[in-house]
Design a protein around this motif. Structure first.
Motif, PDB file in Angstrom:
ATOM      1  N   SER A 222     -11.043   6.923  -0.483  1.00  0.00           N
ATOM      2  CA  SER A 222     -10.265   7.969  -0.251  1.00  0.00           C
ATOM      3  C   SER A 222      -9.610   8.220   1.120  1.00  0.00           C
ATOM      4  O   SER A 222      -9.082   9.064   1.604  1.00  0.00           O
TER       5      SER A 222
ATOM      6  N   PHE B 160      -6.912   3.334   0.332  1.00  0.00           N
ATOM      7  CA  PHE B 160      -6.637   2.183  -0.180  1.00  0.00           C
ATOM      8  C   PHE B 160      -8.097   1.564  -0.790  1.00  0.00           C
ATOM      9  O   PHE B 160      -8.928   2.116  -0.635  1.00  0.00           O
ATOM     10  N   ALA B 161      -7.781   0.677  -1.982  1.00  0.00           N
ATOM     11  CA  ALA B 161      -9.064  -0.337  -2.380  1.00  0.00           C
ATOM     12  C   ALA B 161      -9.291  -1.318  -1.231  1.00  0.00           C
ATOM     13  O   ALA B 161      -8.936  -2.017  -0.500  1.00  0.00           O
TER      14      ALA B 161
ATOM     15  N   LYS C 183       1.134   3.993  -3.100  1.00  0.00           N
ATOM     16  CA  LYS C 183       0.593   5.352  -2.656  1.00  0.00           C
ATOM     17  C   LYS C 183       2.095   6.326  -3.195  1.00  0.00           C
ATOM     18  O   LYS C 183       1.889   7.236  -4.002  1.00  0.00           O
TER      19      LYS C 183
ATOM     20  N   LYS D 180       0.954  -1.358   0.128  1.00  0.00           N
ATOM     21  CA  LYS D 180      -0.502   0.012   0.076  1.00  0.00           C
ATOM     22  C   LYS D 180       1.243   1.591   0.150  1.00  0.00           C
ATOM     23  O   LYS D 180       0.770   2.240  -0.891  1.00  0.00           O
TER      24      LYS D 180
ATOM     25  N   PHE E  96     -11.596   1.854  -4.527  1.00  0.00           N
ATOM     26  CA  PHE E  96     -11.202   2.871  -3.649  1.00  0.00           C
ATOM     27  C   PHE E  96     -11.905   3.759  -2.517  1.00  0.00           C
ATOM     28  O   PHE E  96     -12.870   4.583  -3.733  1.00  0.00           O
TER      29      PHE E  96
END
Length: 229
Positions: A76, A80-81, A25, A21, A74
């Motif tokens: 927000s 992360f999804a 990002k 993650k 996702f």
């Protein structure tokens, strides 16, 4: 700058998802938690009454697979999804010890692996993806530009998992978590279809005694070395 595929494999609770993650990002890449996909199918089987600690109707699960639609959306706010099963958010449902105790059994079913690997390959078709799991560098993305294999002692991993589950409000003992970690290690490493293996060109990272930030920075250096090669 070129886009690459980053495959992160390793044992359970080695922090693969956390690092993946952070990398996604930092790079602006798509992140995929392949383990969550297997947990989603396990949760699906549990809801259908097809698997318990004492019972597993393998053929019924195989027949029901076309009705199990796993996707990521996702969030927000979280950054992360999250995992969805048939358009239902099951992100928290799949992180329980009950699912952990059964996921390696479900993941060993070739038909389950075939369906999910197909989805995983499609997601990574255009690169710019970070995916973690058990067979990403060996089966899903054997040509990934960077492959990481993460490991840590069973005791360290059990403690991490224990803290995670306790934070989610589930009452569990450290001994039960350690037993689960050791059982999953054995099942993941010995299954016939796509066992947990370190790819020949993977870089092994033992994170037993490093912080998440130290680990992230070390792996980010590896990423940059590939990107700048």
């Amino acid at each position: 700058m070129k886009d690459i595929t980053i495959a992160i494999d390793g044992f359970s609770s080695t922090g693969k998802s956390t690092i993946a993650k952070l990398l996604a990002k930092a790079l602006g890449y798509v992140y995929v938690d392949s383990g969550a996909m297997y947990r989603a199918i396990t949760f699906f089987a549990m809801k259908k009454g097809l698997i318990t600690t004492e019972y597993f109707d393998r053929e019924a699960l195989i027949s029901a697979l076309p009705n199990a639609h796993v996707s990521f959306k996702f969030n927000s706010d979280l950054g992360f999804a999250e995992v969805y099963l048939n358009d239902e958010n099951i992100e928290k449902n799949i992180r329980t010890l009950e699912v952990s105790n059964l996921v390696s059994i479900v993941a060993a079913v070739p038909e389950v692996r075939a369906q999910l690997v197909k989805i995983q390959k499609a997601i990574g078709k255009h690169k710019a993806v970070v995916m973690d799991g058990r067979d990403i560098g060996t089966v899903v993305f054997p040509d990934a530009e960077l492959k990481i294999f993460m490991t840590a002692s069973a005791e360290t991993r059990a403690l991490r998992r224990y803290n995670e589950i306790k934070n989610n409000g589930e009452d569990i003992t450290l001994e039960a978590i350690l037993e689960n970690v050791q059982k999953r290690d054995h099942l993941d490493s010995t299954r016939k279809d796509s066992p947990l293996l370190k790819a020949e060109d993977a870089i092994e990272v033992d994170n037993s005694n490093v912080t998440i930030e130290e680990q992230f920075q070390n792996i980010l250096k590896l990423v940059n070395s590939v990107l700048n090669a």
